[in-house]
Design an enzyme around this catalytic site. Structure first.
Site, mmCIF file in Angstrom:
data_model
loop_
_atom_site.group_PDB
_atom_site.id
_atom_site.type_symbol
_atom_site.label_atom_id
_atom_site.label_comp_id
_atom_site.label_asym_id
_atom_site.label_seq_id
_atom_site.Cartn_x
_atom_site.Cartn_y
_atom_site.Cartn_z
ATOM 1 N N CYS A 1 34.912 42.155 28.694
ATOM 2 C CA CYS A 1 35.090 43.429 28.183
ATOM 3 C C CYS A 1 36.387 43.612 27.494
ATOM 4 O O CYS A 1 36.927 44.264 26.558
ATOM 5 C CB CYS A 1 34.656 44.501 29.189
ATOM 6 S SG CYS A 1 33.314 44.483 29.742
ATOM 7 N N CYS B 1 36.753 42.732 24.158
ATOM 8 C CA CYS B 1 35.818 43.070 23.200
ATOM 9 C C CYS B 1 35.989 43.907 22.288
ATOM 10 O O CYS B 1 36.890 45.142 22.218
ATOM 11 C CB CYS B 1 34.622 43.802 24.131
ATOM 12 S SG CYS B 1 33.298 44.522 23.185
ATOM 13 N N CYS C 1 29.839 39.717 25.118
ATOM 14 C CA CYS C 1 29.196 40.432 25.760
ATOM 15 C C CYS C 1 27.891 39.615 26.522
ATOM 16 O O CYS C 1 26.851 39.950 26.144
ATOM 17 C CB CYS C 1 28.591 41.737 25.041
ATOM 18 S SG CYS C 1 27.763 43.208 25.787
ATOM 19 N N CYS D 1 32.122 51.695 23.982
ATOM 20 C CA CYS D 1 31.180 51.255 25.063
ATOM 21 C C CYS D 1 30.929 52.296 26.225
ATOM 22 O O CYS D 1 31.967 52.373 26.912
ATOM 23 C CB CYS D 1 31.679 49.953 25.403
ATOM 24 S SG CYS D 1 30.447 49.225 26.807
ATOM 25 N N GLU E 1 16.766 30.612 11.699
ATOM 26 C CA GLU E 1 16.094 31.707 12.519
ATOM 27 C C GLU E 1 14.948 31.308 13.442
ATOM 28 O O GLU E 1 14.890 31.562 14.456
ATOM 29 C CB GLU E 1 15.744 33.044 11.748
ATOM 30 C CG GLU E 1 16.964 33.938 11.173
ATOM 31 C CD GLU E 1 18.037 34.384 12.213
ATOM 32 O OE1 GLU E 1 17.612 34.579 13.382
ATOM 33 O OE2 GLU E 1 19.159 34.486 11.944
HETATM 34 FE FE1 SF4 Z 1 29.915 44.564 26.109
HETATM 35 FE FE2 SF4 Z 1 30.665 46.890 26.604
HETATM 36 FE FE3 SF4 Z 1 31.725 45.002 27.773
HETATM 37 FE FE4 SF4 Z 1 31.995 45.082 25.073
HETATM 38 S S1 SF4 Z 1 33.164 46.629 26.482
HETATM 39 S S2 SF4 Z 1 31.596 43.183 26.247
HETATM 40 S S3 SF4 Z 1 30.106 45.918 24.544
HETATM 41 S S4 SF4 Z 1 30.042 45.607 28.184
#
Ligand code: SF4
Length: 421
Positions: free
Chosen positions: A230, A233, A223, A239, A67
Site C-alpha cells: 500500500c 500504491c 495490490c 482507497c 488473453e
Molecule cells: Fe490495494 Fe488500496 Fe493498498 Fe493500493 S492502497 S495496494 S488499492 S489496498
C-alpha cells in the site's frame, strides 16, 4: 429504466461509499494510475505487438492469443509459449490452417487444454465466416467469437481497438473491492455486476487499453492478494480499505453511516464485518469453494525395445472432447469407486481389449501413485508398468496410438500430469 419507472422490485442503488460518484476523483485516479503505469509497466511481448502492429486484424489477434493464454496462467509462464505461438502462427490465417495436433503440441504444459483448441476453432471461424476480419467492438467480439467471454472481449476491444470499455478479471476484482470496501461475496452476481459498472465508469476515455492493463498490473504487482504494497500504491489516496485500516471504522467519507449496519448488498456479512488483523486484505471475500472431485485412474506404461535397442513407450490419444481433449497419454482407465480394490484387474482387462491378447494382471508391476490437481479434479494416477517381449498389434478401430522414445514423448502433445507419470 426500471428504477425510473418506479419498479418496486428494482434494487436500490448501492450506498455512495461503494461507488465512484465524484468526477474529479475519477479523473485524478485515472491520471495517477496511468502515470504509474507509464513508469513501471512490465515489458511484455503482447504489449509490444499491441503498440506497434499497424494491421488491425493482426493486432487484435495478438492480444486475443495473449488473453487466452493468460487465463488461469502466470505471466512468467506464458511469455515463452506466446513467443513460440506467434512465431509459428503470426496471423489468424496461419492458425486456421494448423492441425489440432500441432496446437496441442505447442500448448503442452500450459494447462486448460481446451483453450488452445477453442482458439484455433475461433480463428477458423473468423477466416471462413468473417473474411479474416476481427470484430472491432467488445459486443461483437463476444457475440461472434466462440470462447470469447465478456472479459476477453473487453480486453481485446480496449487494447487493440481503443474502445472505452472496462474489464473485470481477478486482479481488477481485488483492487476495486479494496478501493471501495466491497466485502460481500465477490463471486456473487450482485457484486460482479457492480464491479463491471464501476470498471466502465473508471476506464480512461482516451487510453482505455492502457488504463485496463494498468488496473490489472496494479493487482498483479502492488495490490497483491496477501501482502499488498500500500505504501507504494499510486491510488492509495482513493482507497477506502486503506483509509479504514488507518483511521478505523467507519471511514471518514460521506453517507457511510448508512452502510454496513443494514442489509447493504456490497458490505461484508454483518456477522464478520472487519477483522483488524487483516487490514486491507479484509477485501475481497469469496464464498467457500466447492471441494474438487476426487478421481482415481489406473495407467500403464507399456514398454518395448525398438529396432535400435532404444526403449519405446506406447501412448494413445484421448477423445477430442472432454478433459484434455486430443492429448496423448499412457493407456489409462478411470476407476469407479467400487472397483478401486481391483484396479490391477480392471487395467489388465482394459489393456487386453486394446492389444487383442490376454494380459495377466500379475504381470503388471506397480510403480507408484502420482497426484495431479486439475482446476476442479483431484486426480490420482495409479501407475503400473508392463515390459513387452514381442510386438503387439493394436486394434486400429480403437483410438490412435503410437510408440515413442522418451524424447519423442516429451515433444508430443502430452499433459503435465502424464509427464509426471
Ligand atoms: Fe490495494 Fe488500496 Fe493498498 Fe493500493 S492502497 S495496494 S488499492 S489496498
Amino acid at each position: 429504466a426500471a428504477l425510473l419507472a418506479g419498479d418496486p422490485a428494482a434494487a436500490p442503488p448501492p450506498p455512495p461509499v461503494h461507488l465512484f460518484s465524484d468526477p474529479a476523483e475519477v479523473e485524478a485516479l485515472r491520471g495517477n494510475l496511468l502515470s504509474w503505469y507509464d513508469r513501471c509497466k512490465r515489458d511484455l511481448p503482447w504489449r509490444a505487438l499491441a503498440a506497434t502492429e499497424p494491421d488491425a486484424d493482426r493486432r487484435g489477434y495478438a492480444v486475443w492469443v495473449s488473453e487466452i493464454m493468460l487465463q488461469q496462467t502466470q505471466v512468467a509462464t506464458v511469455i515463452d509459449y506466446y513467443n513460440r505461438w506467434m512465431q509459428k502462427w503470426p496471423t489468424l490465417q496461419a492458425l486456421a490452417q494448423a492441425s489440432l495436433e500441432e496446437v496441442n503440441e505447442l500448448w503442452a504444459g500450459l494447462g486448460y487444454y481446451s483453450r488452445g483448441k477453442r482458439l484455433q476453432e475461433a480463428a477458423r471461424k473468423v477466416v471462413s465466416e468473417l473474411a479474416g476480419r476481427m470484430p472491432r467492438t467488445a459486443e461483437d467480439l463476444q457475440k461472434l467469437l466462440p470462447g470469447v467471454g465478456r472479459y476477453t472481449a473487453g480486453a481485446i476491444a480496449s487494447i487493440s481497438y481503443g474502445q472505452a470499455t472496462g474489464v473485470v478479471d481477478g486482479n481488477v476484482i481485488r483492487v476495486l473491492c479494496r478501493l471501495r470496501c466491497i466485502g460481500a461475496d465477490s463471486s456473487s452476481l450482485a457484486v460482479i455486476d457492480q464491479l463491471w459498472d464501476m470498471a466502465n465508469v473508471l476506464v480512461d476515455r482516451s487510453r482505455p487499453g492502457d488504463f485496463n492493463q494498468a488496473l490489472m498490473e496494479l493487482g498483479a504487482t502492488v495490490c497483491v492478494p496477501k501482502a499488498p504494497l500500500c505504501g507504494e500504491c499510486p491510488v492509495k489516496q482513493h482507497c477506502r480499505a486503506r483509509c479504514r485500516k488507518l483511521f478505523g471504522n467507519p471511514p471518514p467519507v460521506p453517507d457511510v453511516e448508512d452502510c454496513g449496519v443494514g442489509d447493504c448488498p456490497l458490505c461484508p456479512p454483518a456477522t464478520e464485518p472487519w477483522d483488524s488483523s487483516l487490514g486491507v486484505t479484509n477485501f475481497p471475500r469469496k464464498a467457500a469453494k466447492k471441494p474438487p472431485r476426487v478421481m482415481r485412474t489406473a495407467t500403464c506404461v507399456l514398454e518395448r525395445r525398438g529396432c535400435h535397442g532404444t526403449l519405446e513407450y506406447l501412448i494413445v490419444q484421448r477423445p477430442s472432447s472432454g478433459l484434455l481433449p486430443g492429448l496423448w497419454e499412457f493407456p489409462s482407465v478411470p476407476l469407479a469407486q467400487d472397483l478401486q480394490e481391483k484396479e490391477r484387474e480392471v487395467l489388465a482387462d482394459h489393456l487386453q481389449a486394446w492389444m487383442g491378447q490376454p494380459v495377466a494382471a500379475k504381470g503388471l508391476q506397480f510403480i507408484g501413485e502420482v497426484i495431479h490437481i486439475f482446476s476442479h479434479i483431484h486426480q490420482t494416477y495409479v501407475v503400473y508398468s508392463l515390459p513387452l517381449d514381442g510386438d503387439v498389434t493394436l486394434d486400429p478401430a480403437l483410438s490412435p496410438s503410437r510408440w515413442v522414445t522418451e524424447d519423442e514423448f516429451h515433444a508430443s502433445a502430452v499433459s503435465t500430469a502424464m509427464k509426471k507419470v
